[in-house]
Design a protein around this motif. Sequence first.
Motif, PDB file in Angstrom:
ATOM      1  N   MET A   1      16.819  27.139  53.539  1.00 52.06           N
ATOM      2  CA  MET A   1      17.435  25.875  53.870  1.00 52.06           C
ATOM      3  C   MET A   1      18.853  26.273  54.400  1.00 52.06           C
ATOM      4  N   LEU A   2      19.428  25.587  54.802  1.00 57.07           N
ATOM      5  CA  LEU A   2      20.965  25.591  55.546  1.00 57.07           C
ATOM      6  C   LEU A   2      21.763  25.426  54.483  1.00 57.07           C
ATOM      7  N   VAL A   3      22.803  26.218  54.624  1.00 62.00           N
ATOM      8  CA  VAL A   3      24.053  26.124  53.361  1.00 62.00           C
ATOM      9  C   VAL A   3      24.673  25.154  53.600  1.00 62.00           C
ATOM     10  N   SER A   4      24.883  24.306  54.687  1.00 63.23           N
ATOM     11  CA  SER A   4      25.659  23.101  55.004  1.00 63.23           C
ATOM     12  C   SER A   4      25.053  21.889  54.207  1.00 63.23           C
ATOM     13  N   ARG A   5      23.838  22.168  53.771  1.00 62.54           N
ATOM     14  CA  ARG A   5      23.226  20.831  52.936  1.00 62.54           C
ATOM     15  C   ARG A   5      24.182  20.846  51.290  1.00 62.54           C
ATOM     16  N   LEU A   6      24.974  21.856  51.238  1.00 66.27           N
ATOM     17  CA  LEU A   6      25.648  21.970  50.030  1.00 66.27           C
ATOM     18  C   LEU A   6      26.939  21.301  49.990  1.00 66.27           C
ATOM     19  N   TYR A   7      27.410  21.306  51.507  1.00 69.67           N
ATOM     20  CA  TYR A   7      28.830  20.638  51.676  1.00 69.67           C
ATOM     21  C   TYR A   7      29.145  19.236  50.915  1.00 69.67           C
ATOM     22  N   PRO A   8      28.219  18.363  51.218  1.00 74.12           N
ATOM     23  CA  PRO A   8      28.513  17.108  50.688  1.00 74.12           C
ATOM     24  C   PRO A   8      28.586  16.823  49.080  1.00 74.12           C
ATOM     25  N   TYR A   9      28.107  18.120  48.341  1.00 79.25           N
ATOM     26  CA  TYR A   9      27.976  17.881  46.862  1.00 79.25           C
ATOM     27  C   TYR A   9      29.026  18.684  45.963  1.00 79.25           C
ATOM     28  N   LEU A  10      29.579  19.803  46.656  1.00 75.88           N
ATOM     29  CA  LEU A  10      30.608  20.399  46.138  1.00 75.88           C
ATOM     30  C   LEU A  10      31.919  20.067  46.427  1.00 75.88           C
ATOM     31  N   PRO A  11      32.707  19.928  45.265  1.00 81.41           N
ATOM     32  CA  PRO A  11      33.997  19.441  45.646  1.00 81.41           C
ATOM     33  C   PRO A  11      35.090  20.511  45.996  1.00 81.41           C
ATOM     34  N   ILE A  12      34.691  21.478  47.019  1.00 80.23           N
ATOM     35  CA  ILE A  12      35.183  22.696  47.700  1.00 80.23           C
ATOM     36  C   ILE A  12      35.220  22.492  48.961  1.00 80.23           C
TER      37      ILE A  12
END
Length: 162
Positions: free
Chosen positions: A58-69
């Motif tokens: 999966m794309l790492v970018s899928r995590l961006y909206p969920y982590l506050p960093i």
Amino acid sequence: MSREESLLWGDLGFSLLRVYATLQREEKELAAQYQLGIPHVEALYLLSRLEEGRGQWMLVSRLYPYLPITQPAVGRLIKHLAYWRFVELRRDEADRRRLMVRILPKGYKLMEEVELIRAQTLRRFFPNLSAHELHAWVEALRSCTFVGDETYHADSSVGIRS
């Protein structure tokens, strides 16, 4: 709401905060055994919740909206997880700028330990729960987790503001 109901809800809220604080402490201790921090465990947990099938890329970018960093910080977290062999990384063949990730068996083992800690903590705080009720609580923790001030659900690809 009556005074008794208000006190009951206050006691319940306090109890849930104690459970959450205990879970955080125990998960932090587990992460330290693997030379990781809580953000690493949260990122790995998110990956396990967002993946469509065990071991799928999966794309790492899928995590961006969920982590506050920041996005670069997410990339560093994932690269650290890859260094310790919790995940595997590769570049997307169609677009070399995109980073793909998948969880390795060591990562799944850590997530199983996290879920075991959650079940044990719930059992300790709520000893009168039946096996079915305990399973329902663990499933609730698994399907809805809070990160920062966003809630994400396993069956959702976007965060829901709380």
